[in-house]
Design an enzyme around this catalytic site. Structure first.
Site, PDB file in Angstrom:
ATOM      1  N   ASP A 112       0.856  -1.190   0.000  1.00  0.00           N
ATOM      2  CA  ASP A 112       0.000   0.000   0.000  1.00  0.00           C
ATOM      3  C   ASP A 112       0.890   1.237   0.000  1.00  0.00           C
ATOM      4  O   ASP A 112       1.815   1.343   0.820  1.00  0.00           O
ATOM      5  CB  ASP A 112      -0.908  -0.002   1.230  1.00  0.00           C
ATOM      6  CG  ASP A 112      -1.898   1.145   1.207  1.00  0.00           C
ATOM      7  OD1 ASP A 112      -2.985   0.965   0.642  1.00  0.00           O
ATOM      8  OD2 ASP A 112      -1.574   2.219   1.752  1.00  0.00           O
TER       9      ASP A 112
ATOM     10  N   ASN B 202      -2.487  12.768  -3.586  1.00  0.00           N
ATOM     11  CA  ASN B 202      -3.466  13.267  -4.565  1.00  0.00           C
ATOM     12  C   ASN B 202      -3.896  14.691  -4.239  1.00  0.00           C
ATOM     13  O   ASN B 202      -4.060  15.529  -5.133  1.00  0.00           O
ATOM     14  CB  ASN B 202      -4.688  12.345  -4.593  1.00  0.00           C
ATOM     15  CG  ASN B 202      -4.528  11.196  -5.579  1.00  0.00           C
ATOM     16  OD1 ASN B 202      -3.806  11.298  -6.553  1.00  0.00           O
ATOM     17  ND2 ASN B 202      -5.210  10.092  -5.312  1.00  0.00           N
TER      18      ASN B 202
ATOM     19  N   HIS C 127      -5.004  14.577  -9.122  1.00  0.00           N
ATOM     20  CA  HIS C 127      -5.293  13.188  -9.474  1.00  0.00           C
ATOM     21  C   HIS C 127      -4.545  12.722 -10.715  1.00  0.00           C
ATOM     22  O   HIS C 127      -4.199  11.530 -10.830  1.00  0.00           O
ATOM     23  CB  HIS C 127      -6.797  12.995  -9.654  1.00  0.00           C
ATOM     24  CG  HIS C 127      -7.556  13.015  -8.366  1.00  0.00           C
ATOM     25  ND1 HIS C 127      -7.617  11.937  -7.515  1.00  0.00           N
ATOM     26  CD2 HIS C 127      -8.258  14.006  -7.750  1.00  0.00           C
ATOM     27  CE1 HIS C 127      -8.338  12.238  -6.449  1.00  0.00           C
ATOM     28  NE2 HIS C 127      -8.739  13.488  -6.564  1.00  0.00           N
TER      29      HIS C 127
ATOM     30  N   ASP D 242      -2.317   9.486 -10.767  1.00  0.00           N
ATOM     31  CA  ASP D 242      -2.369   8.368 -11.722  1.00  0.00           C
ATOM     32  C   ASP D 242      -0.975   8.049 -12.252  1.00  0.00           C
ATOM     33  O   ASP D 242      -0.603   6.876 -12.390  1.00  0.00           O
ATOM     34  CB  ASP D 242      -3.292   8.719 -12.896  1.00  0.00           C
ATOM     35  CG  ASP D 242      -4.757   8.708 -12.507  1.00  0.00           C
ATOM     36  OD1 ASP D 242      -5.087   8.216 -11.406  1.00  0.00           O
ATOM     37  OD2 ASP D 242      -5.575   9.197 -13.311  1.00  0.00           O
TER      38      ASP D 242
ATOM     39  N   GLU E  91      -4.713   2.324  -4.224  1.00  0.00           N
ATOM     40  CA  GLU E  91      -3.249   2.423  -4.189  1.00  0.00           C
ATOM     41  C   GLU E  91      -2.602   1.148  -3.654  1.00  0.00           C
ATOM     42  O   GLU E  91      -1.449   1.148  -3.235  1.00  0.00           O
ATOM     43  CB  GLU E  91      -2.817   3.619  -3.330  1.00  0.00           C
ATOM     44  CG  GLU E  91      -3.156   3.520  -1.861  1.00  0.00           C
ATOM     45  CD  GLU E  91      -4.520   4.095  -1.509  1.00  0.00           C
ATOM     46  OE1 GLU E  91      -4.706   4.513  -0.360  1.00  0.00           O
ATOM     47  OE2 GLU E  91      -5.405   4.119  -2.399  1.00  0.00           O
TER      48      GLU E  91
END
Length: 314
Positions: free
Chosen positions: A186, A194, A199, A203, A230
Site C-alpha cells: 500500500d 493526490n 489526481h 495516476d 493504491e
C-alpha cells in the site's frame, strides 16, 4: 416434332435454370456413382475464376480447397452423403489467381426408389464477408476478455485476474506441497499525495509504482496485480518465507530509491510504501480468502508501526 407436354417440360427446365443462374448462390449437381459434376452454375467463374467446364469431378472440388480445410471437410461430406444426410460445410476455396474465398456448401442427398444415394445437389454461397465479421467479433471478444482482466490505468492484472491466479496457484501449492507467498503493498499517504499534486499526477504515480514492481519480480510465474486503489499484490509461487521477505524488501527499497517527491508525507519527503507478506503451504483445511486476510492484517500492522516497512511472520 415435340408435343405440348415435352415443350412445357423444356420450358419449365429453362425457367428453373434461368432462376438458378440469376441468383448469387451457385447451383451444382454431382452424380454419386461416377463422382462427376453433372452441372455447376456459371456464377462459379465470377466467384472463383475457374471456368464452368473445369469442374469435372469431386477431385476438382477437393483440390481447390485450402489444405488446412480439405481432409476435414471432404471426410465430413463423404460420410454424411453415404449416410443419406443433408448437410452443410464451410471451407476456404482457392481462386484462379491464388486467393481464398470462404464458401458454404449446402448439400441435399437425392435417393432412388430403392433408397440408394443417386446424386448430390446443392448450392455454394460466398460467405467471405460473414466470416470476416465473425473473425472480427472473435477478435473483439478476445480483446474484451483481456481487458476485463487488466487494470485500465497501470496495465497490470486487475483484482478479477488476481482471484483467478491465486485460486490456480493455491491448488498447485496444495497438490505439490509447495510454499506459496503473498505480498500486499500500500502506498503511504496516497490520499495526501493526490490532494497535494492532483489526481493526474496521482495516476502517473500509480503507473510508476506498477513499473517498479514489475522490475522487482524477476521470475516468469511471479504475478503482480493492482489490488485496488493504491494497493498492489504479488503472488510468489514456490517461494519460502525468507525469499518472499527479500522480494518485499526489494519492492520497498526500489520505491524509496525512485525518489518520487511527496511533500505531504508524514514520514519522508519521498514516496514510500508499506507491505505485508506471508507464506503458506496450503492444506485441505485452508482457504485462500483467509490467507489474503492474514496478509492484509500484516499490511495494516506495517502501517500502524510507522509505515515504509515490511511486516511478516518471519
Amino acid at each position: 416434332m415435340k408435343d405440348k407436354t415435352s415443350e412445357g417440360m423444356d420450358t419449365d427446365s429453362d425457367v428453373y435454370r434461368t432462376l438458378l443462374e440469376s441468383t448469387r448462390a451457385i447451383p451444382w449437381k454431382i452424380d454419386w456413382q461416377t463422382m462427376q459434376f453433372a452441372y455447376i452454375g456459371p456464377q462459379i467463374e465470377a466467384l472463383l475464376g475457374w471456368s464452368q467446364d473445369s469442374w469435372v469431378s469431386v477431385e476438382d472440388w477437393a483440390q481447390r480447397m485450402h489444405p488446412e480445410d480439405r481432409d476435414k471437410v471432404v471426410n465430413f461430406c463423404v460420410s454424411q452423403s453415404r449416410a443419406g444426410t443433408d448437410h452443410e460445410a464451410d471451407y476456404r476455396a482457392l481462386t484462379a489467381d491464388g486467393r481464398y474465398v470462404w464458401i458454404r456448401d449446402v448439400v441435399h442427398v437425392v435417393r432412388n426408389e430403392d433408397g440408394e444415394v443417386q446424386a448430390l445437389v446443392g448450392f455454394m454461397f460466398d460467405i467471405s464477408e460473414r466470416k470476416k465479421t465473425e473473425q472480427e467479433l472473435v477478435r473483439l471478444q478476445k480483446e474484451l476478455e483481456e481487458l476485463s482482466f487488466k487494470d485500465g490505468l497501470t496495465g497490470l492484472a486487475n483484482r478479477r485476474m488476481f482471484d483467478s491466479v491465486l485460486s490456480l496457484e493455491w491448488s498447485n501449492a496444495r497438490r505439490n506441497h509447495q510454499p506459496l507467498s503473498l505480498i500486499l503493498l500500500d502506498i503511504d499517504y496516497f490520499k495526501q499525495y493526490n490532494d497535494c499534486y492532483g489526481h493526474l499526477q496521482g495516476d502517473d504515480c500509480l503507473m510508476r509504482v506498477a513499473r517498479i514492481l514489475e522490475s522487482a519480480a524477476t521470475r516468469a510465474r511471479d504475478f503482480i496485480a493492482r489490488f485496488g486503489g493504491e494497493e498492489f499484490v504479488l503472488i510468489l509461487p514456490e517461494t519460502d518465507a525468507q525469499a518472499a521477505e527479500k522480494v518485499a524488501q526489494r519492492c520497498r527499497t526500489l520505491i524509496l530509491d525512485a525518489g518520487i517527491p511527496h511533500e505531504s508525507s508524514e514520514s519522508l519527503p519521498f514516496l514510500t510504501a508499506s507491505l505485508g507478506v506471508s507464506t503458506i503451504i496450503p492444506s485441505h483445511g485452508d482457504e485462500p480468502g483467509e490467507f489474503v486476510d492474514e496478509v492484509d492484517r500484516l499490511l495494516y500492522k506495517a502501517k500502524q508501526e510507522g509505515r515504509n516497512r515490511v511486516e511478516s511472520l518471519v
